[in-house]
Design a protein around this motif. Structure first.
Motif, PDB file in Angstrom:
ATOM      1  N   MET A   1       5.267  -5.427  -4.895  1.00  0.00           N
ATOM      2  CA  MET A   1       6.050  -4.441  -5.570  1.00  0.00           C
ATOM      3  C   MET A   1       6.897  -3.718  -4.546  1.00  0.00           C
ATOM      4  N   LEU A   2       8.166  -3.814  -4.703  1.00  0.00           N
ATOM      5  CA  LEU A   2       9.095  -3.074  -3.854  1.00  0.00           C
ATOM      6  C   LEU A   2       9.669  -1.918  -4.654  1.00  0.00           C
ATOM      7  N   GLY A   3      10.060  -0.879  -3.965  1.00  0.00           N
ATOM      8  CA  GLY A   3      10.732   0.235  -4.623  1.00  0.00           C
ATOM      9  C   GLY A   3      11.014   1.338  -3.626  1.00  0.00           C
ATOM     10  N   HIS A   4      11.879   2.234  -4.031  1.00  0.00           N
ATOM     11  CA  HIS A   4      12.182   3.394  -3.201  1.00  0.00           C
ATOM     12  C   HIS A   4      11.068   4.420  -3.359  1.00  0.00           C
ATOM     13  N   SER A   5      11.126   5.470  -2.610  1.00  0.00           N
ATOM     14  CA  SER A   5      10.145   6.539  -2.694  1.00  0.00           C
ATOM     15  C   SER A   5      10.105   7.102  -4.112  1.00  0.00           C
ATOM     16  N   ALA A   6       8.911   7.313  -4.627  1.00  0.00           N
ATOM     17  CA  ALA A   6       8.683   7.896  -5.963  1.00  0.00           C
ATOM     18  C   ALA A   6       9.313   7.077  -7.085  1.00  0.00           C
ATOM     19  N   VAL A  74      -7.071  -7.254  -5.598  1.00  0.00           N
ATOM     20  CA  VAL A  74      -6.831  -6.362  -4.467  1.00  0.00           C
ATOM     21  C   VAL A  74      -5.452  -5.744  -4.597  1.00  0.00           C
ATOM     22  N   LEU A  75      -5.373  -4.448  -4.311  1.00  0.00           N
ATOM     23  CA  LEU A  75      -4.085  -3.759  -4.201  1.00  0.00           C
ATOM     24  C   LEU A  75      -3.989  -3.192  -2.799  1.00  0.00           C
ATOM     25  N   LEU A  76      -2.979  -3.616  -2.064  1.00  0.00           N
ATOM     26  CA  LEU A  76      -2.703  -3.106  -0.726  1.00  0.00           C
ATOM     27  C   LEU A  76      -1.553  -2.116  -0.871  1.00  0.00           C
ATOM     28  N   ASP A  77      -1.815  -0.854  -0.586  1.00  0.00           N
ATOM     29  CA  ASP A  77      -0.805   0.197  -0.756  1.00  0.00           C
ATOM     30  C   ASP A  77      -0.815   1.077   0.475  1.00  0.00           C
ATOM     31  N   CYS A  78       0.149   0.989   1.375  1.00  0.00           N
ATOM     32  CA  CYS A  78       1.330   0.165   1.259  1.00  0.00           C
ATOM     33  C   CYS A  78       1.721  -0.418   2.613  1.00  0.00           C
ATOM     34  N   ALA A  79       2.551  -1.447   2.549  1.00  0.00           N
ATOM     35  CA  ALA A  79       3.006  -2.124   3.767  1.00  0.00           C
ATOM     36  C   ALA A  79       3.842  -1.209   4.653  1.00  0.00           C
ATOM     37  N   THR A  80       4.553  -0.279   4.051  1.00  0.00           N
ATOM     38  CA  THR A  80       5.393   0.636   4.828  1.00  0.00           C
ATOM     39  C   THR A  80       4.545   1.578   5.676  1.00  0.00           C
ATOM     40  N   MET A  81       3.482   2.109   5.091  1.00  0.00           N
ATOM     41  CA  MET A  81       2.591   2.984   5.858  1.00  0.00           C
ATOM     42  C   MET A  81       1.904   2.192   6.977  1.00  0.00           C
ATOM     43  N   TRP A  82       1.527   0.946   6.682  1.00  0.00           N
ATOM     44  CA  TRP A  82       0.937   0.108   7.726  1.00  0.00           C
ATOM     45  C   TRP A  82       1.926  -0.045   8.881  1.00  0.00           C
ATOM     46  N   LEU A  83       3.184  -0.356   8.559  1.00  0.00           N
ATOM     47  CA  LEU A  83       4.193  -0.545   9.603  1.00  0.00           C
ATOM     48  C   LEU A  83       4.367   0.728  10.423  1.00  0.00           C
ATOM     49  N   LEU A  84       4.414   1.856   9.762  1.00  0.00           N
ATOM     50  CA  LEU A  84       4.528   3.130  10.474  1.00  0.00           C
ATOM     51  C   LEU A  84       3.320   3.334  11.399  1.00  0.00           C
ATOM     52  N   ASN A  85       2.130   2.996  10.924  1.00  0.00           N
ATOM     53  CA  ASN A  85       0.922   3.158  11.735  1.00  0.00           C
ATOM     54  C   ASN A  85       0.933   2.288  12.982  1.00  0.00           C
ATOM     55  N   VAL A  86       1.421   1.060  12.861  1.00  0.00           N
ATOM     56  CA  VAL A  86       1.351   0.152  14.011  1.00  0.00           C
ATOM     57  C   VAL A  86       2.540   0.281  14.944  1.00  0.00           C
ATOM     58  N   ILE A 114       0.790  -6.324  -3.295  1.00  0.00           N
ATOM     59  CA  ILE A 114       1.197  -5.503  -2.155  1.00  0.00           C
ATOM     60  C   ILE A 114       2.337  -4.581  -2.586  1.00  0.00           C
ATOM     61  N   VAL A 115       2.204  -3.305  -2.227  1.00  0.00           N
ATOM     62  CA  VAL A 115       3.244  -2.307  -2.464  1.00  0.00           C
ATOM     63  C   VAL A 115       3.975  -2.079  -1.149  1.00  0.00           C
ATOM     64  N   SER A 116       5.310  -2.009  -1.229  1.00  0.00           N
ATOM     65  CA  SER A 116       6.109  -1.754  -0.031  1.00  0.00           C
ATOM     66  C   SER A 116       7.378  -1.005  -0.425  1.00  0.00           C
ATOM     67  N   ASN A 117       7.855  -0.184   0.483  1.00  0.00           N
ATOM     68  CA  ASN A 117       9.076   0.569   0.222  1.00  0.00           C
ATOM     69  C   ASN A 117      10.310  -0.237   0.589  1.00  0.00           C
ATOM     70  N   ASP A 118      11.338  -0.083  -0.216  1.00  0.00           N
ATOM     71  CA  ASP A 118      12.653  -0.608   0.134  1.00  0.00           C
ATOM     72  C   ASP A 118      13.412   0.558   0.747  1.00  0.00           C
ATOM     73  N   VAL A 119      13.484   0.580   2.068  1.00  0.00           N
ATOM     74  CA  VAL A 119      14.111   1.707   2.763  1.00  0.00           C
ATOM     75  C   VAL A 119      15.559   1.416   3.151  1.00  0.00           C
ATOM     76  N   GLY A 120      16.070   0.264   2.766  1.00  0.00           N
ATOM     77  CA  GLY A 120      17.422  -0.110   3.157  1.00  0.00           C
ATOM     78  C   GLY A 120      18.483   0.226   2.126  1.00  0.00           C
ATOM     79  N   GLY A 121      18.100   0.824   1.013  1.00  0.00           N
ATOM     80  CA  GLY A 121      19.053   1.075  -0.057  1.00  0.00           C
ATOM     81  C   GLY A 121      19.855   2.347   0.098  1.00  0.00           C
ATOM     82  N   GLY A 122      19.556   3.129   1.109  1.00  0.00           N
ATOM     83  CA  GLY A 122      20.248   4.404   1.285  1.00  0.00           C
ATOM     84  C   GLY A 122      21.260   4.330   2.401  1.00  0.00           C
ATOM     85  N   VAL A 123      21.525   5.468   2.971  1.00  0.00           N
ATOM     86  CA  VAL A 123      22.485   5.557   4.065  1.00  0.00           C
ATOM     87  C   VAL A 123      21.881   4.987   5.341  1.00  0.00           C
ATOM     88  N   VAL A 124      22.731   4.630   6.275  1.00  0.00           N
ATOM     89  CA  VAL A 124      22.268   4.187   7.585  1.00  0.00           C
ATOM     90  C   VAL A 124      21.778   5.432   8.325  1.00  0.00           C
TER      91      VAL A 124
END
Length: 166
Positions: A1-6, A74-86, A114-124
């Motif tokens: 599952m991809l999506g923006h914040s909230a 299994v629900l892994l929530d979320c890949a973005t937080m994992w990436l931030l952690n590592v 797996i839940v993950s954020n799409d962080v590329g949809g906004g401004v650079v």
């Protein structure tokens, strides 16, 4: 599952997992850095209710996925937080660890959502560290989507199926 914040991606993923099995494991990657994050984690846990087994796994996802037995979901929530952690502030190497847990998710004896954020949809972003994270998150999402059977982009709680489908 991809999506923006909230965007409703976590709630949508939870509903899919709940519909698929009575035995549910939630792999939580978020760390409770502050009161706001603690409140968000508590809201997510309350929404899931007591019928979920929660495993807090901020980094060692491959090991956690290897420990999952058959017969559940299994629900892994979320890949973005994992990436931030590592990666942390230094933007550390993450590719080998991601490949390991993606392979473990693929080989898991129970289906994994797996839940993950799409962080590329906004401004650079205005700074190099944020641009690097945005780029790395996009690359991680591409790796996940390439291995996934189904991929949905959730907006306003509604899925748009990009690959596979319900």
């Amino acid at each position: 599952m991809l999506g923006h914040s909230a965007s409703g991606k976590s709630a949508y993923a939870e509903a899919l997992v709940e519909a698929s099995s009575d035995t549910r494991t939630y792999l939580a990657t978020a760390r409770a850095w502050d009161d706001e994050m603690r409140a968000k984690i508590a809201r997510h846990a309350a929404r899931r209710g007591p019928d979920w087994r929660t495993v807090e796994v901020p980094e060692a996802l491959a090991d956690a996925l290897d420990d999952i037995g058959p017969g559940g979901a299994v629900l892994l929530d979320c890949a973005t937080m994992w990436l931030l952690n590592v990666t942390g502030d230094a933007g550390g190497a993450w590719q080998d660890a991601a490949d390991a847990w993606i392979a473990a998710a693929t080989a898991c004896r129970s289906p994994v959502t797996i839940v993950s954020n799409d962080v590329g949809g906004g401004v650079v972003p205005a700074n190099a560290m944020a641009r690097r994270f945005q780029r790395d998150q996009g690359l991680l999402n591409q790796r996940l989507a390439a291995r996934a059977d189904r991929v949905a982009l959730v907006t306003a709680g509604l899925p748009q199926w990009l690959k596979g489908g319900p």
